[in-house]
Design a protein around this motif. Structure first.
Motif, mmCIF file in Angstrom:
data_model
loop_
_atom_site.group_PDB
_atom_site.id
_atom_site.type_symbol
_atom_site.label_atom_id
_atom_site.label_comp_id
_atom_site.label_asym_id
_atom_site.label_seq_id
_atom_site.Cartn_x
_atom_site.Cartn_y
_atom_site.Cartn_z
ATOM 1 N N LYS A 166 -34.302 -16.355 -54.856
ATOM 2 C CA LYS A 166 -33.603 -16.055 -53.608
ATOM 3 C C LYS A 166 -33.431 -14.549 -53.467
ATOM 4 N N LYS A 167 -33.588 -14.049 -52.251
ATOM 5 C CA LYS A 167 -33.434 -12.620 -52.024
ATOM 6 C C LYS A 167 -31.975 -12.218 -52.226
ATOM 7 N N LEU A 168 -31.813 -11.016 -52.733
ATOM 8 C CA LEU A 168 -30.470 -10.485 -52.943
ATOM 9 C C LEU A 168 -29.856 -10.080 -51.610
ATOM 10 N N PRO A 169 -28.536 -10.119 -51.517
ATOM 11 C CA PRO A 169 -27.881 -9.631 -50.300
ATOM 12 C C PRO A 169 -28.142 -8.124 -50.151
ATOM 13 N N PRO A 170 -28.131 -7.614 -48.929
ATOM 14 C CA PRO A 170 -28.418 -6.187 -48.706
ATOM 15 C C PRO A 170 -27.476 -5.259 -49.483
ATOM 16 N N LEU B 142 -28.796 -2.486 -52.121
ATOM 17 C CA LEU B 142 -28.436 -1.077 -51.970
ATOM 18 C C LEU B 142 -27.820 -0.532 -53.261
ATOM 19 N N ALA B 143 -26.927 -1.303 -53.872
ATOM 20 C CA ALA B 143 -26.293 -0.855 -55.113
ATOM 21 C C ALA B 143 -27.321 -0.687 -56.225
#
Length: 108
Positions: free
Chosen positions: A12-16, A20-21
């Motif tokens: 699953k893609k990571l949250p934005p 960013l972190a």
């Protein structure tokens, strides 16, 4: 659980915000000139990876255990009394007759 459900969960893609972190941390490491700080970061990364693997392994073992329990609960139980016992004996006799028929065709 579907066959592809677990793989979708892993990939699953990571949250934005998380992306960013991570990107900021990567750029911070690239910009770092101090070798000792990079070594410390690498050691922390390896320890964190080992902990994550242990947690994932334990979670997967628990999921497998619970799925096996669920499948055991869902399987119908065979009754060993009354007509079920008679049917079982008939099945045993049929298997025995088939076995004897096959062994007569192929003597030792």
């Amino acid at each position: 659980m579907k066959d592809d459900g677990f793989m979708k969960m892993i990939h699953k893609k990571l949250p934005p915000e998380t992306e960013l972190a991570v990107e900021m941390r990567c750029r911070e490491v690239w910009a770092c000139e101090d070798i000792e700080q990079i070594k410390a970061f690498c050691i922390d990364l390896m320890k964190n990876h080992a902990r994550s693997e242990a947690v994932l392994s334990t979670a997967m073992m628990r999921v497998i255990e619970l799925e096996s329990r669920l499948s055991a609960i869902k399987t119908p139980t065979r009754k060993h009394t009354g007509i079920h016992r008679v049917i079982w004996w008939i099945e045993q006799l049929q298997m025995h007759w088939k076995y004897r028929k096959v062994t007569k065709k192929y003597p030792k």
